[in-house]
Scaffold this motif. Structure first.
Motif, PDB file in Angstrom:
ATOM      1  N   GLU A  85       0.836  -1.191   0.000  1.00 46.85           N
ATOM      2  CA  GLU A  85       0.000   0.000   0.000  1.00 46.85           C
ATOM      3  C   GLU A  85       0.878   1.252   0.000  1.00 46.85           C
ATOM      4  O   GLU A  85       1.933   1.275   0.621  1.00 46.85           O
ATOM      5  CB  GLU A  85      -0.878  -0.018   1.258  1.00 46.85           C
ATOM      6  N   ARG A  86       0.419   2.293  -0.662  1.00 47.72           N
ATOM      7  CA  ARG A  86       1.195   3.535  -0.774  1.00 47.72           C
ATOM      8  C   ARG A  86       0.774   4.539   0.297  1.00 47.72           C
ATOM      9  O   ARG A  86      -0.406   4.727   0.547  1.00 47.72           O
ATOM     10  CB  ARG A  86       1.015   4.146  -2.150  1.00 47.72           C
ATOM     11  N   SER A  87       1.751   5.211   0.869  1.00 45.64           N
ATOM     12  CA  SER A  87       1.460   6.235   1.874  1.00 45.64           C
ATOM     13  C   SER A  87       1.084   7.549   1.178  1.00 45.64           C
ATOM     14  O   SER A  87       1.314   7.738  -0.007  1.00 45.64           O
ATOM     15  CB  SER A  87       2.674   6.447   2.775  1.00 45.64           C
ATOM     16  N   LEU A  91       2.497   8.968  -2.391  1.00 44.74           N
ATOM     17  CA  LEU A  91       1.613   9.320  -3.503  1.00 44.74           C
ATOM     18  C   LEU A  91       1.850  10.747  -3.986  1.00 44.74           C
ATOM     19  O   LEU A  91       1.812  11.026  -5.183  1.00 44.74           O
ATOM     20  CB  LEU A  91       0.147   9.125  -3.095  1.00 44.74           C
ATOM     21  N   LYS A  92       2.127  11.650  -3.056  1.00 45.51           N
ATOM     22  CA  LYS A  92       2.394  13.048  -3.421  1.00 45.51           C
ATOM     23  C   LYS A  92       3.688  13.149  -4.228  1.00 45.51           C
ATOM     24  O   LYS A  92       3.749  13.840  -5.243  1.00 45.51           O
ATOM     25  CB  LYS A  92       2.479  13.904  -2.158  1.00 45.51           C
ATOM     26  N   ALA A  93       4.730  12.444  -3.789  1.00 47.66           N
ATOM     27  CA  ALA A  93       6.003  12.449  -4.521  1.00 47.66           C
ATOM     28  C   ALA A  93       5.828  11.849  -5.909  1.00 47.66           C
ATOM     29  O   ALA A  93       6.372  12.364  -6.894  1.00 47.66           O
ATOM     30  CB  ALA A  93       7.065  11.682  -3.736  1.00 47.66           C
ATOM     31  N   LEU A  94       5.068  10.777  -5.993  1.00 49.44           N
ATOM     32  CA  LEU A  94       4.818  10.163  -7.294  1.00 49.44           C
ATOM     33  C   LEU A  94       4.064  11.111  -8.216  1.00 49.44           C
ATOM     34  O   LEU A  94       4.353  11.194  -9.413  1.00 49.44           O
ATOM     35  CB  LEU A  94       4.026   8.859  -7.133  1.00 49.44           C
ATOM     36  N   GLU A  98       5.413  12.304 -11.777  1.00 47.05           N
ATOM     37  CA  GLU A  98       4.626  12.020 -12.979  1.00 47.05           C
ATOM     38  C   GLU A  98       4.318  13.296 -13.757  1.00 47.05           C
ATOM     39  O   GLU A  98       4.294  13.298 -14.976  1.00 47.05           O
ATOM     40  CB  GLU A  98       3.345  11.277 -12.607  1.00 47.05           C
ATOM     41  N   ARG A  99       4.093  14.415 -13.057  1.00 43.78           N
ATOM     42  CA  ARG A  99       3.841  15.682 -13.741  1.00 43.78           C
ATOM     43  C   ARG A  99       5.087  16.196 -14.440  1.00 43.78           C
ATOM     44  O   ARG A  99       5.017  16.707 -15.551  1.00 43.78           O
ATOM     45  CB  ARG A  99       3.317  16.737 -12.763  1.00 43.78           C
TER      46      ARG A  99
END
Length: 156
Positions: A85-87, A91-94, A98-99
């Protein structure tokens, strides 16, 4: 002990050994191991100022190849990480990566976060060659700027 150390430093500073040693130091420092290549580059250039461009290019190549290895490790780790599971922070760093896309690899030169950034770029399956190009540009500019400043600050 001091004589042995001086002899070893003199041997490693020879152009035929110094550049290969610098390459290995730069490669290893780009992996997730906590090793820095800047002292090796600076020491080599203090002993052999004529190797400035050769040393910058060798350090850039070694460090970029190490970053590319990080990318491949991240690419391979993607399957394993999907199982967990992602924290929220994760998720914010990803989302930021991605942007930005491959341009985020310009930041691969940063201490502490730069090397894992390359691995995360691979994990996100960002395009390999654009990532490698941005790693190369960022790392080249870091070595060029850092070495120029250090040689200016410590001329003799």
């Amino acid at each position: 002990m001091q004589q042995w150390f001086d002899a070893m430093m003199a041997l490693l500073a020879l152009p035929e050994y110094g550049l290969s040693t610098l390459f290995v130091a730069a490669f290893v420092s780009a992996t997730l191991l906590p090793v820095g290549s800047e002292p090796a580059l600076f020491g080599l250039l203090k002993l052999n100022p004529g190797l400035f461009w050769s040393a910058i290019l060798v350090a850039t190549a070694g460090n970029t190849l190490g970053g590319m290895l990080d990318w491949w490790m991240g690419y391979g780790a993607h399957r394993v990480a999907d199982r967990y599971e992602r924290s929220r922070t994760h998720l914010k760093a990803l989302d930021v990566l991605e942007r930005l896309g491959p341009k985020a690899c310009l930041l691969a030169w940063l201490p502490i976060v730069g090397d894992p950034l390359c691995a995360v770029a691979g994990w996100l399956r960002l395009p390999f060659w654009p990532c490698a190009f941005y790693m190369l540009v960022g790392k080249f500019l870091r070595y060029l700027c850092m070495t120029t400043v250090l040689l200016w600050m410590f001329p003799h």
